[in-house]
Design a protein around this motif. Structure first.
Motif, PDB file in Angstrom:
ATOM      1  N   ARG A  48       0.734  -0.993  -0.232  1.00 22.90           N
ATOM      2  CA  ARG A  48      -0.397   0.256   0.228  1.00 22.90           C
ATOM      3  C   ARG A  48       1.312   1.159  -0.039  1.00 22.90           C
ATOM      4  O   ARG A  48       0.422   2.532  -0.693  1.00 22.90           O
ATOM      5  N   TYR A  49       2.017   0.863   1.522  1.00 19.30           N
ATOM      6  CA  TYR A  49       2.986   2.296   0.745  1.00 19.30           C
ATOM      7  C   TYR A  49       3.987   2.149  -0.729  1.00 19.30           C
ATOM      8  O   TYR A  49       4.335   3.249  -0.898  1.00 19.30           O
ATOM      9  N   ARG A  50       3.563   1.357  -1.052  1.00 21.72           N
ATOM     10  CA  ARG A  50       4.484   1.245  -2.040  1.00 21.72           C
ATOM     11  C   ARG A  50       3.954   2.585  -3.241  1.00 21.72           C
ATOM     12  O   ARG A  50       3.963   3.064  -4.478  1.00 21.72           O
ATOM     13  N   ALA A  51       2.340   1.757  -3.217  1.00 24.53           N
ATOM     14  CA  ALA A  51       1.481   2.546  -4.351  1.00 24.53           C
ATOM     15  C   ALA A  51       1.133   4.311  -4.051  1.00 24.53           C
ATOM     16  O   ALA A  51       0.941   4.874  -4.578  1.00 24.53           O
ATOM     17  N   LEU A  52       1.135   4.561  -2.899  1.00 22.59           N
ATOM     18  CA  LEU A  52       1.210   5.750  -2.062  1.00 22.59           C
ATOM     19  C   LEU A  52       2.311   6.145  -3.196  1.00 22.59           C
ATOM     20  O   LEU A  52       2.555   7.466  -3.315  1.00 22.59           O
ATOM     21  N   ILE A  53       3.375   6.396  -2.733  1.00 17.86           N
ATOM     22  CA  ILE A  53       5.138   6.380  -3.733  1.00 17.86           C
ATOM     23  C   ILE A  53       5.025   6.274  -4.784  1.00 17.86           C
ATOM     24  O   ILE A  53       5.237   8.419  -5.555  1.00 17.86           O
ATOM     25  N   GLY A  54       4.211   5.618  -5.530  1.00 18.48           N
ATOM     26  CA  GLY A  54       3.974   6.017  -7.399  1.00 18.48           C
ATOM     27  C   GLY A  54       3.243   6.799  -7.398  1.00 18.48           C
ATOM     28  O   GLY A  54       3.168   7.266  -8.228  1.00 18.48           O
ATOM     29  N   ASP A  55       2.132   6.899  -6.772  1.00 16.02           N
ATOM     30  CA  ASP A  55       0.914   7.725  -6.981  1.00 16.02           C
ATOM     31  C   ASP A  55       1.850   8.778  -6.346  1.00 16.02           C
ATOM     32  O   ASP A  55       1.382   9.943  -7.399  1.00 16.02           O
ATOM     33  N   SER A  56       2.384   9.471  -5.583  1.00 11.05           N
ATOM     34  CA  SER A  56       2.732  11.175  -5.258  1.00 11.05           C
ATOM     35  C   SER A  56       4.230  11.662  -6.440  1.00 11.05           C
ATOM     36  O   SER A  56       4.097  12.157  -6.918  1.00 11.05           O
ATOM     37  N   LEU A  57       5.066  10.226  -7.079  1.00  7.17           N
ATOM     38  CA  LEU A  57       5.373  10.416  -7.895  1.00  7.17           C
ATOM     39  C   LEU A  57       4.844  11.158  -9.277  1.00  7.17           C
ATOM     40  O   LEU A  57       5.751  11.930 -10.462  1.00  7.17           O
ATOM     41  N   VAL A  58       3.948  10.595  -9.872  1.00  9.28           N
ATOM     42  CA  VAL A  58       3.080  10.313 -11.387  1.00  9.28           C
ATOM     43  C   VAL A  58       2.531  12.250 -10.892  1.00  9.28           C
ATOM     44  O   VAL A  58       2.328  13.089 -11.508  1.00  9.28           O
ATOM     45  N   ARG A  59       2.344  12.536  -9.767  1.00  6.80           N
ATOM     46  CA  ARG A  59       1.475  13.502  -9.174  1.00  6.80           C
ATOM     47  C   ARG A  59       2.861  14.954  -9.290  1.00  6.80           C
ATOM     48  O   ARG A  59       3.160  15.707  -9.282  1.00  6.80           O
ATOM     49  N   ASP A  60       2.639  15.347  -7.839  1.00  4.02           N
ATOM     50  CA  ASP A  60       4.209  16.184  -7.324  1.00  4.02           C
ATOM     51  C   ASP A  60       4.838  16.078  -6.504  1.00  4.02           C
ATOM     52  O   ASP A  60       5.851  16.859  -5.605  1.00  4.02           O
ATOM     53  N   ARG A  61       5.310  14.503  -5.885  1.00  9.66           N
ATOM     54  CA  ARG A  61       6.348  13.962  -5.279  1.00  9.66           C
ATOM     55  C   ARG A  61       6.155  14.284  -3.863  1.00  9.66           C
ATOM     56  O   ARG A  61       6.842  14.225  -3.520  1.00  9.66           O
ATOM     57  N   GLN A  62       5.003  14.625  -3.263  1.00 12.60           N
ATOM     58  CA  GLN A  62       4.261  14.867  -2.189  1.00 12.60           C
ATOM     59  C   GLN A  62       3.912  14.532  -1.027  1.00 12.60           C
ATOM     60  O   GLN A  62       2.942  14.067  -2.052  1.00 12.60           O
ATOM     61  N   ILE A  63       3.896  13.787  -0.246  1.00  8.60           N
ATOM     62  CA  ILE A  63       2.704  13.191   0.575  1.00  8.60           C
ATOM     63  C   ILE A  63       2.981  14.136   2.359  1.00  8.60           C
ATOM     64  O   ILE A  63       4.020  15.113   2.096  1.00  8.60           O
ATOM     65  N   ALA A  64       1.844  13.830   3.071  1.00  6.81           N
ATOM     66  CA  ALA A  64       1.651  14.063   4.432  1.00  6.81           C
ATOM     67  C   ALA A  64       2.034  12.862   5.162  1.00  6.81           C
ATOM     68  O   ALA A  64       1.637  12.005   5.521  1.00  6.81           O
ATOM     69  N   MET A  65       2.972  13.594   5.877  1.00  5.88           N
ATOM     70  CA  MET A  65       3.824  12.547   7.455  1.00  5.88           C
ATOM     71  C   MET A  65       2.639  13.170   8.334  1.00  5.88           C
ATOM     72  O   MET A  65       3.521  13.736   8.726  1.00  5.88           O
ATOM     73  N   ILE A  66       2.705  11.974   9.096  1.00 10.86           N
ATOM     74  CA  ILE A  66       1.822  12.244  10.224  1.00 10.86           C
ATOM     75  C   ILE A  66       1.410  11.000  11.495  1.00 10.86           C
ATOM     76  O   ILE A  66       1.701  10.230  10.761  1.00 10.86           O
ATOM     77  N   GLN A  67       1.372  11.386  12.565  1.00 10.45           N
ATOM     78  CA  GLN A  67       2.060  10.296  13.358  1.00 10.45           C
ATOM     79  C   GLN A  67      -0.081   9.615  13.656  1.00 10.45           C
ATOM     80  O   GLN A  67      -0.906  10.459  14.396  1.00 10.45           O
ATOM     81  N   PRO A  68      -0.442   8.670  13.981  1.00 15.24           N
ATOM     82  CA  PRO A  68      -1.174   8.128  14.470  1.00 15.24           C
ATOM     83  C   PRO A  68      -1.248   8.027  15.772  1.00 15.24           C
ATOM     84  O   PRO A  68      -0.600   7.857  17.042  1.00 15.24           O
ATOM     85  N   GLN A  69      -2.673   8.219  16.309  1.00 12.75           N
ATOM     86  CA  GLN A  69      -2.633   8.128  18.187  1.00 12.75           C
ATOM     87  C   GLN A  69      -2.146   6.623  19.019  1.00 12.75           C
ATOM     88  O   GLN A  69      -2.442   6.977  20.259  1.00 12.75           O
ATOM     89  N   ARG A  70      -2.840   5.573  18.484  1.00  4.56           N
ATOM     90  CA  ARG A  70      -2.134   4.360  18.477  1.00  4.56           C
ATOM     91  C   ARG A  70      -1.289   4.145  17.084  1.00  4.56           C
ATOM     92  O   ARG A  70      -1.903   3.985  16.305  1.00  4.56           O
TER      93      ARG A  70
END
Length: 101
Positions: A29-51
């Motif tokens: 799922r995160y490989r897909a996230l990176i692939g998607d980001s690379l074709v868009r704008d190379r940006q992702i939101a990194m944020i912590q889960p509460q648990r």
């Protein structure tokens, strides 16, 4: 800054503006996230889960990261450097059809 970003919520990993974070991306799922980001704008939101459980609510502040150096491996994994751009405040999480948030 885009107002809609893909979310990368790894427990225990924190990104700050102006700093770099090396990452090894191996989950499908995160490989897909990176692939998607690379074709868009190379940006992702990194944020912590509460648990540390799947689908846990997220904290309200994170860091926008830009994918800098990247190495795509033959098996679909990535080694990359995520460069912290700026803090962001999570307004809401959208319902999406992708495997990643």
């Amino acid at each position: 800054m885009p107002t809609r970003l893909s979310i990368f919520p790894p427990p225990g990993a924190v990104l700050f503006p102006g700093l770099q974070l090396p990452l090894h991306i191996f989950e499908p799922r995160y490989r897909a996230l990176i692939g998607d980001s690379l074709v868009r704008d190379r940006q992702i939101a990194m944020i912590q889960p509460q648990r540390s459980v799947e689908g846990a609510p997220l904290y309200s502040v994170g860091c926008v990261g830009r994918i800098g150096e990247i190495e795509a491996m033959d098996d679909g994994r990535y080694n990359l450097i995520l460069e912290g751009q700026s803090r962001f405040k999570l307004v809401r999480e959208l319902d999406v059809a992708t495997a990643f948030r």
